[in-house]
Scaffold this active site. Structure first.
Site, PDB file in Angstrom:
ATOM      1  N   ASP A   1     -10.256  -5.677  -2.728  1.00  9.18           N
ATOM      2  CA  ASP A   1      -9.603  -4.650  -1.908  1.00  9.18           C
ATOM      3  C   ASP A   1     -10.499  -3.410  -1.888  1.00  9.18           C
ATOM      4  O   ASP A   1     -10.802  -2.830  -2.936  1.00  9.18           O
ATOM      5  CB  ASP A   1      -8.240  -4.341  -2.562  1.00  9.18           C
ATOM      6  CG  ASP A   1      -7.379  -3.407  -1.745  1.00  9.18           C
ATOM      7  OD1 ASP A   1      -7.923  -2.485  -1.116  1.00  9.18           O
ATOM      8  OD2 ASP A   1      -6.149  -3.600  -1.751  1.00  9.18           O
TER       9      ASP A   1
ATOM     10  N   HIS B   1      -7.392  -6.041   1.371  1.00  9.41           N
ATOM     11  CA  HIS B   1      -6.181  -5.219   1.554  1.00  9.41           C
ATOM     12  C   HIS B   1      -5.358  -5.661   2.768  1.00  9.41           C
ATOM     13  O   HIS B   1      -4.344  -5.048   3.074  1.00  9.41           O
ATOM     14  CB  HIS B   1      -6.624  -3.757   1.736  1.00  9.41           C
ATOM     15  CG  HIS B   1      -5.542  -2.746   1.487  1.00  9.41           C
ATOM     16  ND1 HIS B   1      -4.946  -2.560   0.262  1.00  9.41           N
ATOM     17  CD2 HIS B   1      -4.937  -1.849   2.314  1.00  9.41           C
ATOM     18  CE1 HIS B   1      -4.037  -1.596   0.341  1.00  9.41           C
ATOM     19  NE2 HIS B   1      -3.998  -1.150   1.581  1.00  9.41           N
TER      20      HIS B   1
ATOM     21  N   SER C   1       0.836  -1.200   0.000  1.00  5.23           N
ATOM     22  CA  SER C   1       0.000   0.000   0.000  1.00  5.23           C
ATOM     23  C   SER C   1       0.875   1.257   0.000  1.00  5.23           C
ATOM     24  O   SER C   1       1.627   1.478  -0.945  1.00  5.23           O
ATOM     25  CB  SER C   1      -0.965  -0.063   1.177  1.00  5.23           C
ATOM     26  OG  SER C   1      -2.006   0.857   1.006  1.00  5.23           O
TER      27      SER C   1
END
Ligand SMILES: N[C@@H](CCC(=O)N[C@@H](CSC=O)C(=O)NCC(=O)O)C(=O)O
Length: 279
Positions: A225, A258, A146
Site C-alpha cells: 500500500d 490500497h 482508509s
C-alpha cells in the site's frame, strides 16, 4: 425523511438500490446505496464507510460483496462520503471538502453548516434504515476503507450501543499523526489539536474506550500500500490495542495495495466476520 429510490437492479436474488433523502444532520440531500438480500427480512445490517474521493457507488460497483451478502442474508449500506452541492463548501484538493467528510461534525467555517458526517452516520442513516427498509432492530456492523476505516473504528468505539461488530481495510488509524488527518481535522475542528483526539482510533483504543465490548476487531492491511508508512501506520493501532486490552486481528496481506482489488480479495471474510457477530 422521505427516501427516494433513484435506481434499482436485481442482484444475486436480492436488490441493489441507489437512494437519496434529506438529512437533518447535513441539511442536504444525502445519497447511499443499499443491498437487500433475498427474502423479506428483517435483516442484520452492515454499514460500509468509503474513503477519500468516493461516492455511494465505489463500494457497490467494485467490492464484489453482494454474492456473499446474499448468502449470509446481510443488508449492506454504503453512504456517500460527504455532503455535496453547489451551496456546500469545497476545496481544490481531493483530501478535503466534498468527498472527504472524515466522519466528524465540523465546528469551523466554512465547513460547519453541512459537514456533519459523524451525526449523519450515527443518527440519520440508522433512522432511515429502520423506518424505510427491512432492517433488524438492534446493533449493526460497521466497516470501511482508509478514511472510511478511520470512520468505522472511531464511530464504533464511541457507539457500542449502535454497533456490535467493526472491521476495516487499510484504515487511517491515527489521524492526529498523519498528513491526511492533520489537514482534515485542523480544517474541520480548528487548530487546537486537543479537540482532534476523540477522532483518533488509536488514542481511543489505548485509553480503553469500549474495552470489553468488541470480542475482536478485524483489520486487513496490504503490505504494498503506497500510503502505508506516511498515512496509515497500522503499528500504532497494534500498540494501542495492547495498551487498551482490546483484541485486534491485524492481518498484513502480502503484496496488496490500497485499491478496491485489495478490498474485493478479502471482503467476503469481513462479511462473514460481521454476520457471525450480528446473528
Ligand atoms: N491519489 C488518489 C487518492 C484517492 C484514493 O486513493 N482514494 C481511495 C481511498 S484513500 C483514503 O481514504 C479510494 O477508495 N478511491 C476510490 C476507488 O474507487 O479506488 C486521488 O488523487 O484520487
Amino acid at each position: 425523511m422521505t427516501v427516494e429510490t433513484r435506481a434499482s437492479s436485481r442482484c444475486f436474488g436480492g436488490e441493489v438500490h441507489y437512494c437519496s433523502h434529506h438529512a437533518r444532520a447535513t441539511g442536504t440531500e444525502m445519497r447511499f446505496s443499499i443491498y437487500l438480500p433475498p427474502g423479506d427480512g428483517p435483516f442484520p445490517v452492515l454499514v460500509w464507510l468509503s474513503g477519500l474521493t468516493c461516492t455511494e457507488e465505489n463500494f457497490t460497483t467494485k467490492a464484489g460483496a453482494y454474492r456473499k451478502a446474499a448468502e449470509l442474508g446481510l443488508m449492506v449500506v454504503a453512504p456517500d462520503t460527504s455532503p455535496r452541492g453547489e451551496d456546500v463548501a469545497d476545496a481544490d484538493s481531493y483530501d478535503l471538502g466534498q468527498g472527504a467528510g472524515f466522519y466528524v461534525d465540523a465546528t469551523e467555517e466554512p465547513w460547519a453548516p453541512h459537514f456533519r458526517m459523524y451525526s449523519y452516520v450515527t443518527r440519520d442513516l440508522p433512522a432511515v434504515l429502520k423506518s424505510d427498509f427491512p432492517a433488524r432492530q438492534g446493533p449493526m456492523g460497521l466497516s470501511g476503507h482508509s478514511m472510511g476505516g478511520h470512520g468505522a473504528l472511531t464511530l464504533a468505539l464511541h457507539h457500542p450501543e449502535l454497533f456490535a461488530s467493526v472491521s476495516a481495510f487499510a484504515p487511517i488509524v491515527s489521524p492526529t499523526r498523519c498528513p491526511w488527518g492533520e489537514k482534515a481535522l485542523s480544517a474541520y475542528l480548528g487548530a487546537e489539536s486537543k479537540t482532534w483526539e476523540k477522532h483518533d482510533a488509536s488514542l481511543l483504543m489505548a485509553s480503553g474506550t469500549a474495552a470489553g465490548h468488541f470480542d475482536d476487531i478485524l483489520v486487513d492491511q496490504g503490505t504494498a500500500d503506497g500510503f502505508l508508512e506516511e498515512q496509515l501506520r497500522p503499528e500504532l493501532l497494534e500498540e494501542a490495542a495492547r495498551q487498551g486490552g482490546q483484541k485486534l486481528t491485524l492481518r498484513r496481506q502480502d503484496g496488496y495495495d490500497h485499491s478496491y482489488f485489495f478490498i474485493t480479495s478479502f471482503i467476503e471474510e469481513h462479511l462473514a466476520f460481521h454476520a457471525e457477530r450480528l446473528r
